[in-house]
Design a protein around this motif. Structure first.
Motif, short mmCIF file in Angstrom:
data_model
loop_
_atom_site.label_atom_id
_atom_site.label_comp_id
_atom_site.label_asym_id
_atom_site.label_seq_id
_atom_site.Cartn_x
_atom_site.Cartn_y
_atom_site.Cartn_z
N ILE A 14 3.57 6.35 -6.49
CA ILE A 14 2.91 5.66 -5.38
C ILE A 14 3.53 4.29 -5.18
O ILE A 14 3.81 3.86 -4.06
CB ILE A 14 1.40 5.56 -5.64
CG1 ILE A 14 0.76 6.95 -5.71
CG2 ILE A 14 0.71 4.71 -4.57
CD1 ILE A 14 -0.70 6.94 -6.11
N LEU A 15 3.76 3.58 -6.29
CA LEU A 15 4.39 2.27 -6.20
C LEU A 15 5.80 2.38 -5.61
O LEU A 15 6.20 1.57 -4.78
CB LEU A 15 4.47 1.63 -7.59
CG LEU A 15 3.13 1.37 -8.31
CD1 LEU A 15 3.39 0.79 -9.69
CD2 LEU A 15 2.26 0.44 -7.50
N ASP A 16 6.53 3.41 -6.02
CA ASP A 16 7.89 3.59 -5.51
C ASP A 16 7.89 3.83 -4.00
O ASP A 16 8.73 3.28 -3.27
CB ASP A 16 8.57 4.77 -6.21
CG ASP A 16 8.88 4.49 -7.68
OD1 ASP A 16 8.86 3.31 -8.07
OD2 ASP A 16 9.11 5.46 -8.42
N ALA A 17 6.95 4.64 -3.53
CA ALA A 17 6.91 4.99 -2.10
C ALA A 17 6.64 3.78 -1.23
O ALA A 17 7.12 3.71 -0.09
CB ALA A 17 5.87 6.07 -1.85
N LEU A 18 5.88 2.81 -1.73
CA LEU A 18 5.55 1.62 -0.96
C LEU A 18 6.54 0.48 -1.18
O LEU A 18 6.45 -0.55 -0.52
CB LEU A 18 4.14 1.16 -1.30
CG LEU A 18 2.99 2.06 -0.81
CD1 LEU A 18 1.66 1.57 -1.34
CD2 LEU A 18 2.97 2.15 0.72
N THR A 19 7.46 0.66 -2.11
CA THR A 19 8.44 -0.38 -2.40
C THR A 19 9.83 0.00 -1.90
O THR A 19 10.52 -0.79 -1.28
CB THR A 19 8.50 -0.66 -3.92
OG1 THR A 19 7.18 -0.93 -4.40
CG2 THR A 19 9.39 -1.86 -4.22
N ASP A 20 10.25 1.23 -2.18
CA ASP A 20 11.55 1.72 -1.73
C ASP A 20 11.36 2.48 -0.42
O ASP A 20 11.13 3.68 -0.42
CB ASP A 20 12.17 2.64 -2.78
CG ASP A 20 12.38 1.94 -4.11
OD1 ASP A 20 12.73 0.75 -4.09
OD2 ASP A 20 12.20 2.58 -5.16
N VAL A 21 11.43 1.76 0.67
CA VAL A 21 11.15 2.34 1.99
C VAL A 21 12.49 2.69 2.65
O VAL A 21 13.20 1.81 3.13
CB VAL A 21 10.34 1.37 2.87
CG1 VAL A 21 10.07 1.98 4.23
CG2 VAL A 21 9.04 1.00 2.17
N ASP A 22 12.80 3.97 2.66
CA ASP A 22 14.04 4.42 3.30
C ASP A 22 13.88 4.41 4.81
O ASP A 22 12.85 4.82 5.35
CB ASP A 22 14.40 5.83 2.83
CG ASP A 22 14.77 5.87 1.35
OD1 ASP A 22 15.33 4.87 0.87
OD2 ASP A 22 14.48 6.88 0.70
N LYS A 82 9.88 1.16 10.16
CA LYS A 82 10.19 2.57 9.87
C LYS A 82 9.47 3.52 10.83
O LYS A 82 10.10 4.38 11.45
CB LYS A 82 9.80 2.89 8.43
CG LYS A 82 9.99 4.36 8.03
CD LYS A 82 9.50 4.59 6.60
CE LYS A 82 9.51 6.07 6.23
NZ LYS A 82 10.90 6.59 6.10
N VAL A 83 8.14 3.35 10.98
CA VAL A 83 7.40 4.30 11.82
C VAL A 83 7.77 4.11 13.30
O VAL A 83 7.82 5.10 14.06
CB VAL A 83 5.87 4.18 11.60
CG1 VAL A 83 5.52 4.51 10.15
CG2 VAL A 83 5.32 2.82 12.00
N LEU A 84 8.03 2.89 13.72
CA LEU A 84 8.43 2.65 15.10
C LEU A 84 9.84 3.16 15.35
O LEU A 84 10.13 3.72 16.43
CB LEU A 84 8.35 1.16 15.43
CG LEU A 84 6.93 0.61 15.59
CD1 LEU A 84 6.92 -0.91 15.48
CD2 LEU A 84 6.32 1.05 16.93
N ALA A 85 10.74 3.02 14.38
CA ALA A 85 12.10 3.54 14.52
C ALA A 85 12.08 5.06 14.60
O ALA A 85 12.81 5.66 15.42
CB ALA A 85 12.97 3.07 13.36
N GLU A 86 11.28 5.68 13.76
CA GLU A 86 11.18 7.14 13.81
C GLU A 86 10.66 7.61 15.17
O GLU A 86 11.15 8.62 15.72
CB GLU A 86 10.27 7.63 12.69
CG GLU A 86 10.88 7.49 11.31
CD GLU A 86 9.91 7.76 10.18
OE1 GLU A 86 10.37 8.00 9.05
OE2 GLU A 86 8.68 7.74 10.43
N GLU A 87 9.71 6.88 15.74
CA GLU A 87 9.19 7.24 17.05
C GLU A 87 10.24 7.00 18.13
O GLU A 87 10.39 7.82 19.06
CB GLU A 87 7.92 6.43 17.35
CG GLU A 87 7.28 6.72 18.69
CD GLU A 87 6.64 8.09 18.79
OE1 GLU A 87 6.06 8.39 19.86
OE2 GLU A 87 6.72 8.89 17.82
#
Length: 689
Positions: free
Chosen positions: A9-17, A175-180
């Motif tokens: 969980i910590l990794d997912a919120l820290t390493d944001v691809d 990230k979420v805006l770029a994906e959109e």
């Protein structure tokens, strides 16, 4: 005691691809100008910048049927994607346990002054929509079991309207805006540096850019023209303006571009300064839980001797520790908080250690040392607001690192990603420039002073003197949407089908050739060192009237020298950098012009900086008495009611003031009366006054 958070969980919120960029559309043609064969792209609108605000504008315009091109110097490399703090804040209306009062929120946003009342209200009203749309796109904002958004208190926020995904909040927003944007088919042109706005017959025709990938024998500078009748400037703030800065490297913003295009700028006197790690390593703001954990802060001199220097400023150990804690939600420097042994006395003390040539550290394995003659640090001897917070948070562990790990383990993980283990070694830091609150003057729809040109995010000068932490992220989302709404309503964003304005383009190319002069004695690094040193040393958080005036004289001389002989690029790839540093020198002169105007008209100390003056009425005190060298002018009450505007006229700046735009808080909307204005589009035709 809550269970430890799983590492995944910590990794997912820290390493944001970040998402992979799609292929760029090919140019629709080319035009020959002054020996350059320049590729030409066309679209309905251009967004300069790929941060959270720019991507919001691009997404919302595309949803409304507008063909958009996003131009970015470094996709996912700006402040939105690469900057943050302990739990980076998004400041929106508090819906966790009660409906918010938008008018009260607006008053809080504009409380520092020099901010338009209508803008603050728009940010308050639009905040719920901004947050909900981000959640819809997948932004993982935390909730309680009943669906309420978890909240906390941040700087200049007495209500607790802050929320966060952790230290990478704005990166996750990007990230979420770029994906959109990619899903919607928005064209994104990476490694594209905008250098000049090209004029058309009734507004902008586009932006001339420098692109390494377009460099060829027939196009040696790598120029490319992007044509559109609508431009949204969203390239962030002038991060390279200061040497002592927490901005990522290479953040130039678009204020120089805007000045050269004749746009009005506003509030250039207003910035934010606060503690953070230096940009030479991993630049990051040290607000929130980093200091709420109350680490031991000390300096080291050239001989390696440690100095617990804060003990010379605070009268008791309790007062010292409590004000270290308060830096968490009073993070930006503010002159008034140096008084009465407040939290900005910490900033002053750190600044003075730097002036002595000492390096400053925080050690999370040691509690603050006692003030001489007082009792040792104890969690049972803290001011009530500090004690209540730590008790409620359950942060009552013996060591700072354990309190930090309990409150925010992500803050530790983040530094580990950059090979800094704050659980094992002290962390070096300083007081740095962090944000430009001023920028391009805009109205209630994000329109600049030139038709067809808009500004959003940090590029727009909407924030006033102070602002609640995280409200800038909200402002970018709110105005990114409003800009798109206004552009769609005007119908202006139609791809140009007329001829390229060759004469205007030729003038822009000639201008670039004059700036990038291989024979110039001025080098890029010469300009960089001079600008950054002058701004950090004489226009930072402490400045004097004579120091600013002298700095302005030197800045004018530098811009005149650049006009006369240009700057020598070391190689062809540095052409874009040459123009950016020419524009940064111009921005430096603009900031100093506005600051000198403010001070010479009696302006006093407030959010951005302290105006030190032997005739000043306020003086901070340390444990041993007044710190008279830092006596400062008090802010004039009337200064909060107006804003300083500036524009480039020939080779000089025109400076004036205007009152803040007002909001009639007694006016109430009425459905049947006001609905027709929405239906007919009349709401988009006002001037924003």
């Amino acid at each position: 005691m809550p269970a430890p958070i799983d590492q995944s969980i910590l990794d997912a919120l820290t390493d944001v691809d970040m998402p992979r960029l799609p292929p760029e559309p090919a140019p629709g043609g080319a035009v020959k100008v002054a020996g350059h064969r320049i590729p030409v792209h066309t679209s309905g609108a251009i967004v300069l910048g790929s941060g959270a605000a720019g991507l919001r504008a691009a997404v919302e315009m595309t949803r409304r049927g507008i063909d958009v091109a996003v131009l970015t110097q470094s996709a996912w490399g700006g402040t939105s994607a690469c900057s943050g703090s302990d739990k980076q804040t998004l400041h929106t209306a508090n819906t966790a346990d009660r409906g918010d009062n938008y008018r009260a929120m607006a008053r809080a946003i504009r409380a520092g002054g020099a901010m338009d009342e209508d803008t603050a209200y728009i940010e308050a009203v639009g905040s719920g929509r901004a947050m909900a749309s981000l959640q819809y796109l997948g932004l993982p904002l935390p909730q309680d079991a009943y669906g309420g958004t978890l909240r906390y208190q941040t700087d200049h926020d007495e209500t607790g309207r802050a929320t966060s995904c952790g230290p990478r909040t704005s990166r996750l927003m990007v990230k979420v805006l770029a994906e959109e944007a990619i899903r919607l088919g928005v064209a994104i042109f990476n490694q594209t540096t905008g250098v000049r706005i090209i004029e058309g017959t009734d507004g902008p025709d586009g932006i001339l850019t420098v692109r390494a990938k377009d460099r060829a024998e027939a196009n040696p500078w790598g120029l490319a023209l992007f044509r559109a009748p609508v431009i949204v400037l969203a390239a962030g703030g002038p991060g390279e303006l200061y040497r002592d800065s927490v901005f990522p490297n290479g953040c130039f913003g678009a204020l120089g571009l805007a000045l050269e295009a004749g746009l009005d700028l506003v509030n250039l006197t207003e910035s934010q300064f606060g503690i953070g790690t230096r940009r030479e390593g991993f630049p990051w703001n040290l607000s929130g839980t980093y200091v709420q954990a109350m680490p031991h802060i000390y300096s080291v001199d050239e001989e390696g001797t440690e100095h617990p220097f804060l003990a010379a400023y605070y009268r008791t150990t309790r007062e010292l520790a409590s004000n270290i804690f308060r830096k968490g939600y009073q993070w930006p420097f503010h002159a008034s908080r140096m008084l009465d042994f407040g939290s900005s006395l910490v900033d002053l003390a750190i600044y003075r250690e730097g002036e002595l040539g000492r390096r400053v550290f925080m050690d999370f394995n040691r509690n603050p040392l006692p003030v001489p003659g007082d009792q040792p640090f104890s969690l049972s001897r803290l001011d009530a607001d500090v004690s209540d917070y730590l008790t409620t948070a359950g942060a009552v562990q013996d060591r700072p690192i354990d309190r930090l790990r309990h409150m925010n383990p992500l803050s530790i993980e983040l530094y580990r990603r950059y090979k800094i283990d704050i659980a094992a070694e002290p962390l070096e830091f300083a007081v740095n420039n962090q944000h430009m609150n001023g920028g391009i003057a805009v109205d209630i729809w994000g329109r600049s002073s030139r038709p067809g040109i808009y500004a959003v995010g940090e590029a727009a000068g909407t924030h006033g003197v102070t602002r609640p932490g995280g409200s800038a992220l909200n402002a970018g989302q709110v105005f990114g949407t409003r800009v798109a709404e206004h552009i769609a309503a005007t119908g202006r964003a139609q791809p140009p089908d007329g001829a390229v304005p060759v004469a205007e383009l030729a003038r822009a190319v000639a201008r670039i050739g004059a700036i990038a002069n291989p024979k110039s004695a001025l080098k890029i690094n010469d300009v960089k060192r001079e600008v950054q040193a002058r701004m950090s040393e004489r226009a930072g958080l402490f400045c004097t009237p004579s120091g600013v005036t002298g700095a302005l004289t030197e800045a004018r001389a530098l811009t005149a020298e650049i006009r006369g002989q240009g700057i020598a690029p070391g190689r062809a790839a540095e052409l874009g950098r040459v123009v950016q540093w020419q524009q940064m020198a111009l921005v430096s002169e603009a900031v100093l012009t506005a600051l000198d105007f403010y001070i010479s008209h009696g302006g006093g100390s407030r959010g951005a900086r302290a105006i030190c003056d032997p005739a000043g009425s306020r003086v901070p005190e340390g444990r041993s008495g007044p710190l008279d060298a830092y006596r400062f002018r008090e802010e004039g009450a009337g200064d909060r009611d107006e804003q300083i505007t500036l524009s480039l006229s020939g080779d000089a700046f025109a400076v004036t003031t205007r009152p803040n735009r007002a909001l009639d808080e007694h006016r109430r909307a009425f459905f049947e009366r006001d609905w027709p204005a929405w239906l007919t589009g009349a709401i988009y035709r006002g001037n924003g006054a």
